[in-house]
Write a protein that holds these residues in place. Structure first.
Motif, short mmCIF file in Angstrom:
data_model
loop_
_atom_site.label_atom_id
_atom_site.label_comp_id
_atom_site.label_asym_id
_atom_site.label_seq_id
_atom_site.Cartn_x
_atom_site.Cartn_y
_atom_site.Cartn_z
N ARG A 155 -23.61 32.47 98.27
CA ARG A 155 -23.93 31.21 98.96
C ARG A 155 -25.42 30.93 98.96
O ARG A 155 -25.85 29.80 98.77
CB ARG A 155 -23.42 31.26 100.39
N ALA A 166 -17.42 44.69 104.67
CA ALA A 166 -18.87 44.49 104.69
C ALA A 166 -19.41 44.18 103.29
O ALA A 166 -20.26 43.29 103.13
CB ALA A 166 -19.56 45.73 105.25
N SER A 167 -18.90 44.87 102.27
CA SER A 167 -19.39 44.59 100.92
C SER A 167 -18.94 43.21 100.45
O SER A 167 -19.71 42.48 99.81
CB SER A 167 -18.93 45.67 99.95
N TYR A 168 -17.71 42.82 100.77
CA TYR A 168 -17.24 41.49 100.41
C TYR A 168 -18.09 40.42 101.10
O TYR A 168 -18.50 39.44 100.49
CB TYR A 168 -15.77 41.31 100.80
N THR A 169 -18.39 40.63 102.38
CA THR A 169 -19.20 39.68 103.14
C THR A 169 -20.60 39.56 102.56
O THR A 169 -21.14 38.46 102.41
CB THR A 169 -19.27 40.10 104.62
N ALA A 170 -21.20 40.70 102.18
CA ALA A 170 -22.55 40.68 101.61
C ALA A 170 -22.56 39.95 100.27
O ALA A 170 -23.47 39.16 99.98
CB ALA A 170 -23.06 42.10 101.44
N LEU A 171 -21.58 40.20 99.42
CA LEU A 171 -21.51 39.52 98.13
C LEU A 171 -21.27 38.02 98.30
O LEU A 171 -21.86 37.20 97.58
CB LEU A 171 -20.42 40.13 97.26
N ASP A 172 -20.43 37.65 99.24
CA ASP A 172 -20.17 36.24 99.50
C ASP A 172 -21.42 35.54 100.01
O ASP A 172 -21.76 34.44 99.56
CB ASP A 172 -19.03 36.11 100.52
N LEU A 173 -22.14 36.19 100.91
CA LEU A 173 -23.38 35.62 101.45
C LEU A 173 -24.43 35.48 100.35
O LEU A 173 -25.12 34.45 100.27
CB LEU A 173 -23.91 36.48 102.58
N ALA A 174 -24.55 36.47 99.49
CA ALA A 174 -25.52 36.40 98.39
C ALA A 174 -25.19 35.25 97.45
O ALA A 174 -26.08 34.54 96.97
CB ALA A 174 -25.55 37.71 97.63
#
Length: 62
Positions: A30, A20-28
């Motif tokens: 982008r 979840a943290s990796y996904t949030a950082l990746d989305l931010a």
């Protein structure tokens, strides 16, 4: 009082939190890239004018 932990759910919880943290950082990242790509370039002297105004305001209040 002694407590025990079931290792299976703890490991799953850590994996979900990491994902979840990796996904949030990746989305931010982008979103930041998209926002900077769609932003029009600023006028060449705009930042200089803002800095001059700010220095006048600061010196007037001092």
């Amino acid at each position: 009082m002694q407590s025990t932990y079931n290792l299976g759910p703890v490991a799953v919880s850590l994996a979900v939190a990491t994902l979840a943290s990796y996904t949030a950082l990746d989305l931010a990242g982008r979103i930041s890239t998209m926002a900077s790509a769609s932003r029009p370039p600023s006028a060449p002297g705009k930042s200089c004018r803002s800095a001059i105004r700010a220095s006048r305001i600061c010196s007037a209040s001092a």
